[in-house]
Design a protein around this motif. Structure first.
Motif, mmCIF file in Angstrom:
data_model
loop_
_atom_site.group_PDB
_atom_site.id
_atom_site.type_symbol
_atom_site.label_atom_id
_atom_site.label_comp_id
_atom_site.label_asym_id
_atom_site.label_seq_id
_atom_site.Cartn_x
_atom_site.Cartn_y
_atom_site.Cartn_z
ATOM 1 N N ASP A 107 33.127 47.298 32.307
ATOM 2 C CA ASP A 107 32.712 48.707 32.338
ATOM 3 C C ASP A 107 32.909 49.299 33.732
ATOM 4 O O ASP A 107 33.368 50.441 33.891
ATOM 5 C CB ASP A 107 31.250 48.838 31.911
ATOM 6 N N LEU A 108 32.542 48.532 34.748
ATOM 7 C CA LEU A 108 32.730 48.995 36.123
ATOM 8 C C LEU A 108 34.221 49.145 36.434
ATOM 9 O O LEU A 108 34.635 50.083 37.128
ATOM 10 C CB LEU A 108 32.064 48.030 37.096
ATOM 11 N N GLN A 109 35.025 48.221 35.945
ATOM 12 C CA GLN A 109 36.474 48.281 36.155
ATOM 13 C C GLN A 109 37.059 49.574 35.561
ATOM 14 O O GLN A 109 37.875 50.252 36.187
ATOM 15 C CB GLN A 109 37.142 47.060 35.505
ATOM 16 N N LYS A 110 36.628 49.920 34.365
ATOM 17 C CA LYS A 110 37.116 51.146 33.724
ATOM 18 C C LYS A 110 36.694 52.387 34.509
ATOM 19 O O LYS A 110 37.488 53.324 34.698
ATOM 20 C CB LYS A 110 36.602 51.220 32.289
ATOM 21 N N LYS A 111 35.432 52.402 34.964
ATOM 22 C CA LYS A 111 34.939 53.560 35.716
ATOM 23 C C LYS A 111 35.651 53.679 37.055
ATOM 24 O O LYS A 111 36.036 54.791 37.477
ATOM 25 C CB LYS A 111 33.426 53.436 35.923
ATOM 26 N N ALA A 112 35.843 52.550 37.739
ATOM 27 C CA ALA A 112 36.535 52.569 39.027
ATOM 28 C C ALA A 112 37.977 53.044 38.850
ATOM 29 O O ALA A 112 38.498 53.822 39.669
ATOM 30 C CB ALA A 112 36.508 51.170 39.649
ATOM 31 N N THR A 113 38.609 52.602 37.775
ATOM 32 C CA THR A 113 39.984 53.043 37.505
ATOM 33 C C THR A 113 40.034 54.552 37.293
ATOM 34 O O THR A 113 40.921 55.246 37.817
ATOM 35 C CB THR A 113 40.527 52.324 36.255
ATOM 36 N N GLU A 114 39.100 55.072 36.536
ATOM 37 C CA GLU A 114 39.034 56.515 36.270
ATOM 38 C C GLU A 114 38.874 57.306 37.571
ATOM 39 O O GLU A 114 39.583 58.310 37.799
ATOM 40 C CB GLU A 114 37.866 56.796 35.327
ATOM 41 N N LEU A 115 37.972 56.858 38.450
ATOM 42 C CA LEU A 115 37.713 57.577 39.698
ATOM 43 C C LEU A 115 38.904 57.511 40.652
ATOM 44 O O LEU A 115 39.248 58.515 41.299
ATOM 45 C CB LEU A 115 36.462 57.009 40.376
ATOM 46 N N VAL A 116 39.526 56.349 40.751
ATOM 47 C CA VAL A 116 40.678 56.201 41.647
ATOM 48 C C VAL A 116 41.855 57.026 41.136
ATOM 49 O O VAL A 116 42.595 57.634 41.923
ATOM 50 C CB VAL A 116 41.061 54.713 41.792
ATOM 51 N N GLN A 117 42.057 57.088 39.839
ATOM 52 C CA GLN A 117 43.129 57.905 39.281
ATOM 53 C C GLN A 117 42.915 59.383 39.601
ATOM 54 O O GLN A 117 43.866 60.105 39.912
ATOM 55 C CB GLN A 117 43.219 57.703 37.763
ATOM 56 N N GLN A 118 41.667 59.835 39.533
ATOM 57 C CA GLN A 118 41.373 61.231 39.855
ATOM 58 C C GLN A 118 41.668 61.523 41.318
ATOM 59 O O GLN A 118 42.175 62.601 41.663
ATOM 60 C CB GLN A 118 39.907 61.533 39.543
ATOM 61 N N ALA A 119 41.365 60.565 42.198
ATOM 62 C CA ALA A 119 41.580 60.785 43.624
ATOM 63 C C ALA A 119 43.033 60.625 44.038
ATOM 64 O O ALA A 119 43.486 61.248 45.000
ATOM 65 C CB ALA A 119 40.698 59.817 44.422
ATOM 66 N N ALA A 120 43.783 59.792 43.318
ATOM 67 C CA ALA A 120 45.159 59.480 43.723
ATOM 68 C C ALA A 120 46.152 60.559 43.325
ATOM 69 O O ALA A 120 47.234 60.653 43.916
ATOM 70 C CB ALA A 120 45.573 58.140 43.118
ATOM 71 N N GLY A 130 30.233 37.698 47.421
ATOM 72 C CA GLY A 130 31.683 37.768 47.564
ATOM 73 C C GLY A 130 32.415 37.924 46.242
ATOM 74 O O GLY A 130 33.647 37.912 46.205
ATOM 75 N N GLU A 131 31.671 38.080 45.145
ATOM 76 C CA GLU A 131 32.308 38.234 43.842
ATOM 77 C C GLU A 131 33.022 39.582 43.740
ATOM 78 O O GLU A 131 32.491 40.604 44.179
ATOM 79 C CB GLU A 131 31.264 38.139 42.723
ATOM 80 N N VAL A 132 34.211 39.552 43.153
ATOM 81 C CA VAL A 132 34.948 40.781 42.898
ATOM 82 C C VAL A 132 34.488 41.344 41.554
ATOM 83 O O VAL A 132 34.638 40.698 40.521
ATOM 84 C CB VAL A 132 36.468 40.524 42.876
ATOM 85 N N LEU A 133 33.914 42.545 41.580
ATOM 86 C CA LEU A 133 33.388 43.172 40.360
ATOM 87 C C LEU A 133 34.404 44.097 39.712
ATOM 88 O O LEU A 133 34.378 44.316 38.498
ATOM 89 C CB LEU A 133 32.102 43.935 40.677
ATOM 90 N N ALA A 134 35.282 44.664 40.514
ATOM 91 C CA ALA A 134 36.335 45.545 39.998
ATOM 92 C C ALA A 134 37.482 45.557 40.990
ATOM 93 O O ALA A 134 37.256 45.437 42.211
ATOM 94 C CB ALA A 134 35.811 46.957 39.758
ATOM 95 N N LEU A 135 38.685 45.685 40.495
ATOM 96 C CA LEU A 135 39.865 45.756 41.357
ATOM 97 C C LEU A 135 40.874 46.677 40.694
ATOM 98 O O LEU A 135 41.302 46.430 39.567
ATOM 99 C CB LEU A 135 40.458 44.364 41.586
ATOM 100 N N VAL A 136 41.242 47.747 41.388
ATOM 101 C CA VAL A 136 42.142 48.757 40.833
ATOM 102 C C VAL A 136 43.386 48.855 41.698
ATOM 103 O O VAL A 136 43.287 48.879 42.939
ATOM 104 C CB VAL A 136 41.460 50.138 40.749
ATOM 105 N N SER A 137 44.546 48.900 41.079
ATOM 106 C CA SER A 137 45.808 49.097 41.777
ATOM 107 C C SER A 137 46.627 50.120 41.007
ATOM 108 O O SER A 137 46.880 49.963 39.813
ATOM 109 C CB SER A 137 46.576 47.770 41.880
ATOM 110 N N LEU A 138 47.024 51.198 41.699
ATOM 111 C CA LEU A 138 47.830 52.259 41.088
ATOM 112 C C LEU A 138 49.178 52.356 41.787
ATOM 113 O O LEU A 138 49.248 52.197 43.006
ATOM 114 C CB LEU A 138 47.104 53.606 41.183
#
Length: 407
Positions: free
Chosen positions: A265-278, A293-301
């Motif tokens: 869920d966090l991954q989807k939300k982070a993707t949505e926000l980064v797409q809006q900003a990019a 140190g756990e990775v909770l979300a990682l977005v690459s556009l």
């Protein structure tokens, strides 16, 4: 009376005598036929002698190989879940057309290749070259994949025609289906056929030329755990390679399941926000738990769809990915090079606190720029701009406002 009697006797005598030439011609034909039959028996005898005496051992070995065959049983690949137990990948059945070179009579190679072309549209020359290459290899019994991702209709027609195509077969293998598509593509990666250049090394680990292996992301990193252990079954086949019965079987061990620290869920939300900003450009973002140190979300556009590269590859789409200057196949959060920018302010600030140059209450005023004199010629000033006039800031405010002047 004597004359009459003589005439009566002549009435019962044959007045036709077969010409000598006709008898000779018939005898000649009979002799020729006898000679041809004799020659045929001689040829058959010589051929039998050659097959049984000179090549008997070879054909006996081939007959035994045709009769008993040990074939691998491909294990089910381990599934992948997010931290909340949501499956982000599935195994679905995939049909592939293949040939076993050892089961194809040499004299029928072109005929079988033409039959496969008629069924599936695969060029006969391409099939023939693959068959000949497999014959020259050390393992002509390993299936050579001709076409991946057969549709159900194609697989059905192929199975219908197998009786007339010895050595051809339809292989059913599990294929990866990535349920979240582009959202997790850079994290999960994808699987694909073993490359020819990698096969030499992977063969020692039990891989087959027709196997799939992780190519990128989590699929590649945790390949040894996700793959599982290949099983085997001893089967009896006829001379054309058709399976008659299974004599013994060693069960394959499914791969281990993998649970990621990722929150879907966090991954989807982070993707949505980064797409809006990019705004359609390149961007990357990583959300981590600073305590573990756990990775909770990682977005690459920009993103790509890993389903396109798993199974039957969409060549047109792959070409588009490769030629895209924004490089969607590159994980921009991990593998791209960028100027560190504001990230480096944390290092500067931590060093200042550690060395006692500053403390949390140290204030600096940002008027929108800072001037720094040249160390060799103080009359030369360098001006560095802040992103705006931020006023007087302490350490915490400097971090919050990401002030270039403060750090």
């Amino acid at each position: 009376m004597g004359l009459l009697a003589t005439n009566k006797r002549r009435r019962w005598r044959s007045e036709y005598n077969e010409p000598q030439d006709a008898k000779s011609e018939l005898n000649g034909k009979l002799n020729l036929l006898k000679l041809l039959v004799l020659l045929a028996f001689v040829v058959l005898t010589v051929q039998l002698a050659r097959l049984q005496l000179m090549r008997g051992g070879e054909f006996e070995q081939r007959a035994q190989l045709n009769q008993l065959r040990v074939e691998p049983v491909i294990p089910s690949r381990g599934l992948i879940y997010d931290r909340n137990g949501v499956a982000v990948v599935e195994n679905v059945p995939s049909f592939s057309a293949a040939v076993v070179a050892a089961d194809i009579p040499k004299e029928r190679t072109l005929e079988i290749a033409a039959g496969i072309e008629k069924l599936l549209g695969i060029p006969a020359l391409e099939t023939t070259l693959k068959i000949e290459q497999a014959r020259r290899s050390n393992d002509p019994f390993t299936p050579v994949i001709l076409k991946d991702g057969l549709g159900q209709d194609e697989a059905f027609h192929m199975r219908e025609g197998l009786a007339k195509l010895p050595g051809a077969e339809v292989i059913v293998q599990p294929m990866r289906s990535y349920t979240q598509g582009p959202v997790l593509a850079q994290i999960l990666g994808y699987t694909g056929r073993v490359d020819e250049e990698d096969y030499a090394a992977l063969k020692e680990k039990g891989y087959l030329a027709s196997d799939r292996t992780g190519k990128a992301g989590v699929e590649a990193t945790y390949e040894q755990f996700l793959r599982g252990t290949t099983g085997s079954k001893e089967i009896e086949k006829d001379a054309s390679g058709r399976e008659i019965q299974t004599l013994a079987e060693k069960t394959a061990t499914a791969g281990d399941n993998l649970v990621l620290s990722l929150d879907l869920d966090l991954q989807k939300k982070a993707t949505e926000l980064v797409q809006q900003a990019a705004h359609g450009g390149e961007a990357a973002a990583v959300v981590m738990d600073v305590h573990t140190g756990e990775v909770l979300a990682l977005v690459s556009l920009p993103m790509y769809d890993d389903n396109i590269l798993s199974g039957k590859i969409d060549e047109a789409k792959l070409e588009q990915y490769l030629n895209d200057p924004k490089k969607p196949l590159v994980n921009h959060a991990l593998a791209e090079q960028y100027a560190p920018g504001s990230i480096f302010k944390q290092i500067t600030g931590a060093a200042a606190l550690q060395e006692g140059v500053a403390n949390p209450s140290t204030t600096i005023t940002s008027n929108g720029f800072i001037t720094v004199p040249n160390q060799y010629d103080p009359s030369v000033l360098y001006t560095f701009k802040d992103w705006r006039t931020l006023g007087t800031l302490n350490f915490y405010a400097g971090v919050t406002m990401s002030s270039d002047v403060y750090f």
